[in-house]
Design a protein around this motif. Structure first.
Motif, PDB file in Angstrom:
ATOM      1  N   ASN A  11       0.825  -1.203   0.000  1.00 50.42           N
ATOM      2  CA  ASN A  11       0.000   0.000   0.000  1.00 50.42           C
ATOM      3  C   ASN A  11       0.861   1.256   0.000  1.00 50.42           C
ATOM      4  OD1 ASN A  11      -2.585  -1.123  -0.128  1.00 50.42           O
ATOM      5  ND2 ASN A  11      -2.646  -1.485   2.084  1.00 50.42           N
ATOM      6  N   ALA A  12       1.988   1.212   0.715  1.00 50.87           N
ATOM      7  CA  ALA A  12       2.908   2.346   0.684  1.00 50.87           C
ATOM      8  C   ALA A  12       3.473   2.542  -0.720  1.00 50.87           C
ATOM      9  CB  ALA A  12       4.038   2.135   1.684  1.00 50.87           C
ATOM     10  N   PHE A  13       3.739   1.426  -1.407  1.00 49.02           N
ATOM     11  CA  PHE A  13       4.219   1.500  -2.789  1.00 49.02           C
ATOM     12  C   PHE A  13       3.156   2.105  -3.701  1.00 49.02           C
ATOM     13  CE2 PHE A  13       4.671  -0.599  -6.991  1.00 49.02           C
ATOM     14  CZ  PHE A  13       5.875  -0.012  -7.371  1.00 49.02           C
ATOM     15  N   VAL A  32      -3.716   7.044 -11.303  1.00 48.85           N
ATOM     16  CA  VAL A  32      -2.864   5.984 -10.761  1.00 48.85           C
ATOM     17  C   VAL A  32      -3.584   5.247  -9.631  1.00 48.85           C
ATOM     18  CG1 VAL A  32      -0.655   5.488  -9.641  1.00 48.85           C
ATOM     19  CG2 VAL A  32      -0.783   7.240 -11.417  1.00 48.85           C
ATOM     20  N   ALA A  33      -4.361   5.974  -8.827  1.00 44.23           N
ATOM     21  CA  ALA A  33      -5.132   5.328  -7.767  1.00 44.23           C
ATOM     22  C   ALA A  33      -6.155   4.358  -8.357  1.00 44.23           C
ATOM     23  CB  ALA A  33      -5.833   6.378  -6.916  1.00 44.23           C
ATOM     24  N   LEU A  34      -6.743   4.721  -9.491  1.00 42.16           N
ATOM     25  CA  LEU A  34      -7.675   3.829 -10.172  1.00 42.16           C
ATOM     26  C   LEU A  34      -6.968   2.572 -10.652  1.00 42.16           C
ATOM     27  CD1 LEU A  34     -10.059   5.961 -12.429  1.00 42.16           C
ATOM     28  CD2 LEU A  34     -10.728   4.300 -10.695  1.00 42.16           C
ATOM     29  N   ILE A  35      -5.789   2.762 -11.271  1.00 43.27           N
ATOM     30  CA  ILE A  35      -5.047   1.623 -11.810  1.00 43.27           C
ATOM     31  C   ILE A  35      -4.678   0.644 -10.706  1.00 43.27           C
ATOM     32  CG2 ILE A  35      -2.915   0.929 -12.981  1.00 43.27           C
ATOM     33  CD1 ILE A  35      -2.914   3.703 -14.303  1.00 43.27           C
ATOM     34  N   THR A  36      -4.243   1.174  -9.569  1.00 44.40           N
ATOM     35  CA  THR A  36      -3.776   0.325  -8.472  1.00 44.40           C
ATOM     36  C   THR A  36      -4.915  -0.185  -7.590  1.00 44.40           C
ATOM     37  OG1 THR A  36      -3.329   2.312  -7.129  1.00 44.40           O
ATOM     38  CG2 THR A  36      -1.494   1.386  -8.396  1.00 44.40           C
ATOM     39  N   GLY A  37      -6.162   0.184  -7.910  1.00 43.66           N
ATOM     40  CA  GLY A  37      -7.308  -0.375  -7.216  1.00 43.66           C
ATOM     41  C   GLY A  37      -7.618   0.206  -5.857  1.00 43.66           C
ATOM     42  N   VAL A  38      -7.116   1.415  -5.548  1.00 45.11           N
ATOM     43  CA  VAL A  38      -7.367   1.992  -4.224  1.00 45.11           C
ATOM     44  C   VAL A  38      -8.131   3.307  -4.310  1.00 45.11           C
ATOM     45  CG1 VAL A  38      -5.360   0.903  -3.156  1.00 45.11           C
ATOM     46  CG2 VAL A  38      -5.105   3.147  -4.231  1.00 45.11           C
ATOM     47  N   TYR A  39      -8.625   3.652  -5.485  1.00 42.48           N
ATOM     48  CA  TYR A  39      -9.239   4.975  -5.665  1.00 42.48           C
ATOM     49  C   TYR A  39     -10.424   5.183  -4.723  1.00 42.48           C
ATOM     50  CZ  TYR A  39     -11.576   8.934  -7.787  1.00 42.48           C
ATOM     51  OH  TYR A  39     -12.180  10.154  -7.985  1.00 42.48           O
ATOM     52  N   GLU A  40     -11.379   4.259  -4.754  1.00 45.75           N
ATOM     53  CA  GLU A  40     -12.578   4.462  -3.942  1.00 45.75           C
ATOM     54  C   GLU A  40     -12.297   4.301  -2.451  1.00 45.75           C
ATOM     55  OE1 GLU A  40     -16.158   2.677  -5.426  1.00 45.75           O
ATOM     56  OE2 GLU A  40     -15.532   2.960  -7.506  1.00 45.75           O
ATOM     57  N   LYS A  41     -11.273   3.519  -2.112  1.00 40.70           N
ATOM     58  CA  LYS A  41     -10.863   3.411  -0.712  1.00 40.70           C
ATOM     59  C   LYS A  41     -10.327   4.764  -0.217  1.00 40.70           C
ATOM     60  CE  LYS A  41     -10.590  -0.075   1.229  1.00 40.70           C
ATOM     61  NZ  LYS A  41     -11.528  -0.825   2.109  1.00 40.70           N
ATOM     62  N   LEU A  42      -9.571   5.448  -1.080  1.00 40.20           N
ATOM     63  CA  LEU A  42      -9.056   6.779  -0.733  1.00 40.20           C
ATOM     64  C   LEU A  42     -10.196   7.775  -0.563  1.00 40.20           C
ATOM     65  CD1 LEU A  42      -5.883   7.374  -2.959  1.00 40.20           C
ATOM     66  CD2 LEU A  42      -6.018   7.512  -0.466  1.00 40.20           C
ATOM     67  N   ILE A  43     -11.144   7.767  -1.497  1.00 39.45           N
ATOM     68  CA  ILE A  43     -12.268   8.703  -1.419  1.00 39.45           C
ATOM     69  C   ILE A  43     -13.104   8.430  -0.176  1.00 39.45           C
ATOM     70  CG2 ILE A  43     -14.369   9.488  -2.579  1.00 39.45           C
ATOM     71  CD1 ILE A  43     -11.741  10.373  -3.879  1.00 39.45           C
ATOM     72  N   LEU A  81      -5.115   3.345   4.482  1.00 38.00           N
ATOM     73  CA  LEU A  81      -4.935   4.780   4.261  1.00 38.00           C
ATOM     74  C   LEU A  81      -3.587   5.303   4.758  1.00 38.00           C
ATOM     75  CD1 LEU A  81      -6.629   6.986   2.958  1.00 38.00           C
ATOM     76  CD2 LEU A  81      -7.378   7.672   5.243  1.00 38.00           C
ATOM     77  N   LEU A  82      -3.160   4.884   5.946  1.00 36.90           N
ATOM     78  CA  LEU A  82      -1.906   5.413   6.490  1.00 36.90           C
ATOM     79  C   LEU A  82      -0.689   5.055   5.626  1.00 36.90           C
ATOM     80  CD1 LEU A  82      -2.339   5.022  10.367  1.00 36.90           C
ATOM     81  CD2 LEU A  82      -2.369   7.127   8.992  1.00 36.90           C
ATOM     82  N   PRO A  83      -0.522   3.778   5.226  1.00 34.99           N
ATOM     83  CA  PRO A  83       0.609   3.480   4.336  1.00 34.99           C
ATOM     84  C   PRO A  83       0.519   4.235   3.002  1.00 34.99           C
ATOM     85  CG  PRO A  83      -0.255   1.460   5.288  1.00 34.99           C
ATOM     86  CD  PRO A  83      -1.226   2.538   5.627  1.00 34.99           C
ATOM     87  N   LEU A  84      -0.693   4.389   2.481  1.00 36.31           N
ATOM     88  CA  LEU A  84      -0.860   5.134   1.231  1.00 36.31           C
ATOM     89  C   LEU A  84      -0.385   6.576   1.387  1.00 36.31           C
ATOM     90  CD1 LEU A  84      -4.359   3.996  -0.107  1.00 36.31           C
ATOM     91  CD2 LEU A  84      -2.169   3.711  -1.269  1.00 36.31           C
ATOM     92  N   LEU A  85      -0.838   7.229   2.445  1.00 35.91           N
ATOM     93  CA  LEU A  85      -0.472   8.628   2.656  1.00 35.91           C
ATOM     94  C   LEU A  85       1.013   8.794   2.916  1.00 35.91           C
ATOM     95  CD1 LEU A  85      -3.486   9.833   4.848  1.00 35.91           C
ATOM     96  CD2 LEU A  85      -3.095  10.231   2.405  1.00 35.91           C
TER      97      LEU A  85
END
Length: 321
Positions: A11-13, A32-43, A81-85
């Motif tokens: 997730n950090a990557f 890029v968030a869409l490609i990596t599958g985390v877009y809606e999780k971020l929103i 969320l934390l590793p992403l940020l």
């Protein structure tokens, strides 16, 4: 049961890829968030956080703000969320120092790579809802694409670095961050504030960065709630619009442009440019194939289960689209 540490590293990557994209004009972190599958999780996470801040501030005089805010924050998937940020923050600083200068020195090659990446990424929102597109959907997509095409063709301008202007620019740029297709860096470049912002990051100009961050917080609070509601209630139509935005914004990444963003015919190192274009597309295709296979190994869909898109809704909305 706690998730393995490798999950957090991945997730950090993902966050690092998003942060890197935001440092490059024309490339959207939302894409890029869409490609990596985390877009809606971020929103979803951003929506809960902004709600917690609003609840804490509005109910503070009655003494209930802290409790309601904590309850809202418990809805955030912090393990994602934390590793992403963290990855986004580190990569954004490094990209501003290392990658942005490379793009300026070799724009044709860099834009060719990203053009292929974004073009292949159109499949993500196009197939994301799992619904069949109608003639009206295609028409809406074309209209939105023409609007994005026009916007990304505006020549760069110049704006003063007054704190109020910087805050306003931050509120606009953060909306582009969470909206696939439109690049926050590109909008800053259009407003003439891209180079001052990159310089402020590199020079640790905390006055400038504070004004910019304030604008980002306000813009995020206003826009994310709207986007979260749209994804919950009009998921399919929202992805149709996102597809149009991404398609129209490809103009910003056309490898052959003049200084005023006028489009030119291919020339000079056409072979290398096409090879980089193909490489960018191949990277996205590889990511999508790996993700598809990984999802297939987790569970076989039930024959009675309704088909869904690759991105789940952020909440169990009414599904009125």
């Amino acid at each position: 049961m706690a998730k393995p540490s490798g999950h957090h590293v991945f997730n950090a990557f993902r966050g690092a890829l998003i942060g890197t994209a935001e440092a490059v004009p024309g490339v959207s972190g939302g894409t890029v968030a869409l490609i990596t599958g985390v877009y809606e999780k971020l929103i979803d996470g951003a929506g809960h956080i902004t709600s917690a801040l609003r609840m804490g501030a509005s109910d503070l005089p009655r003494g209930r703000g802290a409790a309601r805010a904590r309850a809202e924050l418990r809805n955030v998937d912090w393990t994602v969320l934390l590793p992403l940020l963290a990855g986004m923050a580190v990569a954004l600083v490094l990209a501003a120092k290392l990658i942005a200068p490379l793009v300026e020195e070799h724009p044709q090659s860099a834009y060719a790579l990203f053009f292929g990446l974004v073009l292949a990424s159109l499949w993500v929102p196009y197939s994301g809802s799992g619904k069949r597109w109608t003639v009206g959907n295609y028409a809406l997509c074309v209209v939105v694409a023409l609007g994005a095409f026009t916007l990304t063709g505006l020549p760069p301008g110049e704006m003063p670095t007054h704190p109020v202007v910087v805050a306003l620019a931050g509120s606009i740029a953060i909306c582009a961050l969470v909206l696939p297709g439109i690049s926050g860096s590109f909008l800053l470049l259009t407003m003439g504030l891209y180079e001052p912002t990159i310089e402020a990051v590199n020079e640790r100009d905390f006055g400038y960065l504070a004004a910019f961050a304030l604008g980002c917080v306000v813009g995020l609070a206003l826009f994310v709630k709207l986007l979260k509601w749209l994804l919950a209630n009009y998921h399919h139509m929202t992805l149709v619009v996102m597809t149009g935005l991404m398609a129209g914004s490809l103009r910003a990444l056309w490898p052959w442009q003049d200084d005023d963003r006028g489009l030119l015919a291919p020339s000079g190192s056409v072979g290398l440019t096409c090879a980089l274009f193909a490489l960018g597309a191949a990277v996205v295709i590889a990511v999508l194939v790996v993700e598809h296979r990984a999802q297939g190994k987790k569970a076989e869909p039930s024959a009675a289960a309704p088909k869904r898109g690759r991105h789940a809704r952020v909440t169990s909305g009414s599904g009125r689209d």
